[in-house]
Design a protein around this motif. Structure first.
Motif, short mmCIF file in Angstrom:
data_model
loop_
_atom_site.label_atom_id
_atom_site.label_comp_id
_atom_site.label_asym_id
_atom_site.label_seq_id
_atom_site.Cartn_x
_atom_site.Cartn_y
_atom_site.Cartn_z
N HIS A 37 3.01 -19.37 -6.41
CA HIS A 37 1.80 -18.73 -5.85
C HIS A 37 0.84 -18.34 -6.96
CE1 HIS A 37 4.54 -18.12 -2.43
NE2 HIS A 37 3.46 -17.93 -1.68
N TYR A 38 -0.45 -18.36 -6.62
CA TYR A 38 -1.46 -17.67 -7.43
C TYR A 38 -1.97 -16.54 -6.54
CZ TYR A 38 -1.43 -21.90 -10.32
OH TYR A 38 -1.06 -22.96 -11.12
N GLY A 39 -1.55 -15.33 -6.80
CA GLY A 39 -1.87 -14.24 -5.88
C GLY A 39 -1.29 -14.56 -4.53
#
Ligand SMILES: Nc1ncnc2c1ncn2[C@@H]1O[C@H](COP(=O)(O)OP(=O)(O)OP(=O)(O)O)[C@@H](O)[C@H]1O
Ligand SMILES: [Mg+2]
Length: 231
Positions: free
Chosen positions: A10-12
């Motif tokens: 995930h990115y954020g």
């Protein structure tokens, strides 16, 4: 062997990889293909430790490495040729190569002659600044710098991107030679199908964070693979 199983990244709050699995074996080239923005670089960040994974496991030479820091993975023989090359522009070619020494014991910190056999152009440019090299020369320098680390897993992120055809051929020959020696696993990220197809034993195609096709090259339908790469 590299064994990636069911990895999420995930990115954020945004998910970039969803339950991705792949294998890369010593003596073989595994190609990770996919259009822009599907998660290819994210996969390499997961493997090298540049970005944490949120689920799944990554094993290398039988050991779980998913939570090890980047330098520890490098010490275990994982070398990364990043997208866009990341040559240090103000360091000379020699100094750029020497940055690869960081993971080696002191007595092994010498540039082997074979680096210049693989990339003769670098020998003539040792005192030149990295930033003054052409894109193709920088790509060769970035690969050479990774090889200085004596990797057993070499990951390359779109080494043909923005490079002239003659140098693409040279780079292809080097990858084929490294493969034929049978001493390292090579994971090659590409969008350029013909280049990947000539070198790969195994192909994995990503689309929006999912593996949509995977298998031995001869078992995959070329039209299917190409369709997944066209926009
Ligand atoms: N540092 C980041 N922060 C937030 N989102 C990111 C970050 N890096 C990548 N992404 C997003 O994650 C997705 C996958 O990106 P990634 O760079 O892995 O794709 P890629 O397949 O390597 O693309 P390209 O072919 O353009 O290099 C994209 O939607 C991208 O916008
Ligand atoms: Mg990328």
């Amino acid at each position: 062997m590299l064994e990636v199983d069911n990895v999420d990244l995930h990115y954020g709050a945004a998910i970039a990889l969803r339950k991705v699995s792949l294998r890369a074996e010593i003596g073989a080239v595994t190609c990770l293909l996919g259009r822009n923005g599907v998660g290819k670089t994210s996969m390499l960040r997961a493997i090298t430790g540049a970005h944490p994974i949120s689920a799944g496991t990554i094993r290398w030479e039988g050991q779980e490495i998913s939570r090890l820091p980047t330098y520890e993975r490098a010490r275990r023989g994982i070398a990364w040729v990043p997208q866009g090359r990341d040559v240090f522009p103000l360091l000379t070619v020699r100094e750029n190569l020497e940055t690869g020494f960081a993971v080696l014991p002191r007595r092994e910190r010498k540039i082997p002659d074979e680096i210049y056999d693989l990339f003769p152009v670098l020998k003539t440019m040792l005192r030149r600044r990295g930033g003054d090299l052409s894109g193709g020369q920088q790509q060769q320098l970035a690969i050479a710098r990774a090889l200085i680390m004596k990797p057993r897993l070499l990951v390359l992120d779109e080494p043909t991107e923005g490079i002239q055809p003659s140098i693409i051929k040279d780079i292809g020959r080097v990858i084929a030679l490294l493969r034929s020696r049978g001493e390292m696993a090579i994971l090659l990220v590409e969008q350029y199908f013909d280049f990947a197809n000539e070198l790969a034993q195994t192909i994995v195609v990503l689309d929006r964070g999912d593996v949509v096709l995977a298998g031995r090259r001869e078992d995959l339908d070329e039209t299917d693979v190409r369709r997944r790469l066209s926009v």
